[in-house]
Design a protein around this motif. Structure first.
Motif, short mmCIF file in Angstrom:
data_model
loop_
_atom_site.label_atom_id
_atom_site.label_comp_id
_atom_site.label_asym_id
_atom_site.label_seq_id
_atom_site.Cartn_x
_atom_site.Cartn_y
_atom_site.Cartn_z
N ASN A 162 0.84 -1.19 0.00
CA ASN A 162 0.00 0.00 0.00
C ASN A 162 0.88 1.25 0.00
OD1 ASN A 162 -2.99 -0.82 0.27
ND2 ASN A 162 -2.00 -2.12 1.80
N ARG A 163 0.30 2.39 0.33
CA ARG A 163 1.03 3.65 0.36
C ARG A 163 0.98 4.28 1.75
NH1 ARG A 163 -1.02 7.55 -2.67
NH2 ARG A 163 -3.06 6.61 -3.00
N ILE A 164 0.92 3.44 2.77
CA ILE A 164 0.86 3.92 4.15
C ILE A 164 2.19 4.61 4.49
CG2 ILE A 164 0.60 3.22 6.56
CD1 ILE A 164 -1.04 0.82 5.51
N GLY A 165 2.11 5.84 4.96
CA GLY A 165 3.31 6.62 5.21
C GLY A 165 3.70 6.72 6.67
N ALA A 166 2.78 6.43 7.59
CA ALA A 166 3.06 6.56 9.02
C ALA A 166 2.11 5.68 9.79
CB ALA A 166 2.93 8.02 9.48
N VAL A 167 2.53 5.32 11.00
CA VAL A 167 1.68 4.57 11.92
C VAL A 167 1.47 5.44 13.14
CG1 VAL A 167 1.36 2.45 13.22
CG2 VAL A 167 2.66 2.41 11.09
N ARG A 168 0.22 5.79 13.39
CA ARG A 168 -0.10 6.71 14.48
C ARG A 168 -0.40 5.96 15.77
NH1 ARG A 168 -4.88 9.21 11.04
NH2 ARG A 168 -5.18 6.95 10.95
N ALA A 169 -0.31 6.67 16.88
CA ALA A 169 -0.51 6.04 18.19
C ALA A 169 -1.91 5.48 18.33
CB ALA A 169 -0.22 7.05 19.30
N GLY A 170 -2.90 6.09 17.70
CA GLY A 170 -4.27 5.63 17.86
C GLY A 170 -4.75 4.62 16.83
N ASP A 171 -3.86 4.20 15.94
CA ASP A 171 -4.29 3.29 14.87
C ASP A 171 -4.74 1.94 15.38
OD1 ASP A 171 -3.95 5.10 12.83
OD2 ASP A 171 -1.91 4.46 12.34
N PHE A 172 -4.18 1.49 16.50
CA PHE A 172 -4.52 0.15 17.01
C PHE A 172 -5.10 0.21 18.43
CE2 PHE A 172 -0.84 -0.39 14.12
CZ PHE A 172 -1.48 -1.13 13.14
N THR A 173 -5.67 1.35 18.81
CA THR A 173 -6.21 1.50 20.15
C THR A 173 -7.31 0.49 20.42
OG1 THR A 173 -5.70 3.87 20.16
CG2 THR A 173 -7.37 3.10 21.71
N GLY A 174 -7.21 -0.20 21.55
CA GLY A 174 -8.26 -1.12 21.98
C GLY A 174 -8.21 -2.49 21.35
N LEU A 175 -7.25 -2.77 20.48
CA LEU A 175 -7.18 -4.08 19.81
C LEU A 175 -6.38 -5.06 20.68
CD1 LEU A 175 -6.62 -2.91 16.13
CD2 LEU A 175 -8.76 -3.50 17.28
N LYS A 176 -7.00 -5.54 21.72
CA LYS A 176 -6.31 -6.36 22.71
C LYS A 176 -6.00 -7.76 22.22
CE LYS A 176 -8.29 -3.83 26.62
NZ LYS A 176 -9.08 -3.94 27.87
N LYS A 177 -6.64 -8.20 21.12
CA LYS A 177 -6.42 -9.56 20.62
C LYS A 177 -5.49 -9.60 19.41
CE LYS A 177 -10.91 -11.23 22.24
NZ LYS A 177 -12.16 -11.93 21.85
#
Length: 330
Positions: A162-177
């Motif tokens: 893809n063309r994802i340029g950054a990973v932000r702190a909130g991108d995976f919030t709450g994904l405990k599994k």
């Protein structure tokens, strides 16, 4: 003459009766075919057809990891707008509560562009763009520029090419599994320090072929880190970045810009790939405790240092605890 007339009448009558009998027979055959097809589907055991990859991480052979995974045998790519049949326009459906005086609505025009079929409002946005199967989300080659909002039960995320340029702190919030994140072959140049640290179940973080110049903090649950083919210098690693990762088994940082071997390394480590960097020297305590000559480090049996300017024969006391010598120039 009378006999001929009788024979002709009987012939006409038999033809009419034959035609009348043929029509019901044809109709009977049409009616029997759906019943036969239905019987075929009734014999299928659909209750046991559970298409889910929840146990994918448990069946992997962690000892054969060398190159990028090939997921070509997974579900075929489904483009946006083809995950569900296009629903009929509500304007063209009859309104059961309407009276006879309700004016007839005009059919929709076809002059404008046709948009992809809408999904239910309650559906997560990631499943508009990606293929969701069970708790796995497949977003390969979906022209994404950022991580989409994922369903809370997501366990595996594949968002390669893809063309994802950054990973932000909130991108995976709450994904405990969430156990695995595969972001191979994107344009990621930075990731927030807490982008992955707060994921309690994350075991595999796959980041090769990006533009990273620093690694973010990792959760203590991490087993595999693959950040090959990036631009990470030694200054892009926090001091003692891997010391407290007690479950880390695979650390692959080849084809970066490292100047030294990141130490200390956890006792759990099985595979260390640092080939094609700029490593020129090492400390005698990098792999073994120079004060404890009885130490045996059985787990660490795969060390790659080839493609670096370091001469491994200059450090003969650095490998006494290892089951195998590192691969490199002696």
């Amino acid at each position: 003459g009378c006999r001929m007339w009788t024979l002709a009448w009987l012939g006409m009558a038999s033809l009419c009766l034959g035609a009348a009998w043929a029509v019901p027979a044809k109709e009977r055959r049409k009616a029997e075919k759906p019943r036969a097809d239905l019987a075929l589907y009734e014999n299928l055991d659909l209750d046991n057809y559970d298409l889910t990859l929840d146990n994918y991480g448990e069946i992997l052979d962690l000892s054969n990891y060398e190159e990028l995974y090939d997921y070509g045998d997974l579900a075929p790519k489904i483009e946006v707008g083809t995950l569900a049949p296009r629903p009929k326009d509500p304007k063209t459906l009859p309104n059961p509560g309407a009276t006879a005086e309700t004016p007839k609505l005009q059919p929709p025009t076809t002059a404008g562009p046709i948009h992809p079929a809408p999904f239910p409002v309650q559906g997560p946005p990631s499943c508009l763009l990606c293929l969701c199967i069970g708790t796995s989300v497949y977003c390969d080659d979906a022209d994404l520029e950022h991580i989409p909002r994922l369903p809370p039960e997501t366990t595996y995320l594949y968002a390669r090419f893809n063309r994802i340029g950054a990973v932000r702190a909130g991108d995976f919030t709450g994904l405990k599994k969430l156990k695995r994140i595969d972001l191979s072959s994107n344009s990621i140049s930075w990731a927030d320090v807490d982008a992955f640290r707060l994921l309690p179940s994350l075991q595999e973080l796959i980041l090769p072929q990006n533009r990273l110049t620093a690694l973010p903090e990792l959760p203590h649950s991490i087993v595999r880190l693959d950040a090959r083919l990036n631009r990470i210098p030694s200054t892009g690693l926090r001091p003692e970045a891997f010391r407290d990762l007690k479950q880390l088994q695979f650390l692959h940082l080849s084809d970066n810009q490292l100047d030294f071997i990141p130490a200390p390394l956890p006792k759990s480590l099985r595979s260390l790939h640092l080939q094609n960097n700029n490593i020129q020297t090492m400390h005698e305590d990098t792999f073994c405790d120079s004060q404890d000559h009885s130490q045996i480090r059985r787990a660490l049996e795969d060390i790659r240092l080839d493609g670096n300017p370091i001469n491994l024969s200059l450090f003969p006391n650095a490998y006494f605890c290892l089951p195998r010598l590192p691969t490199g120039r002696f």
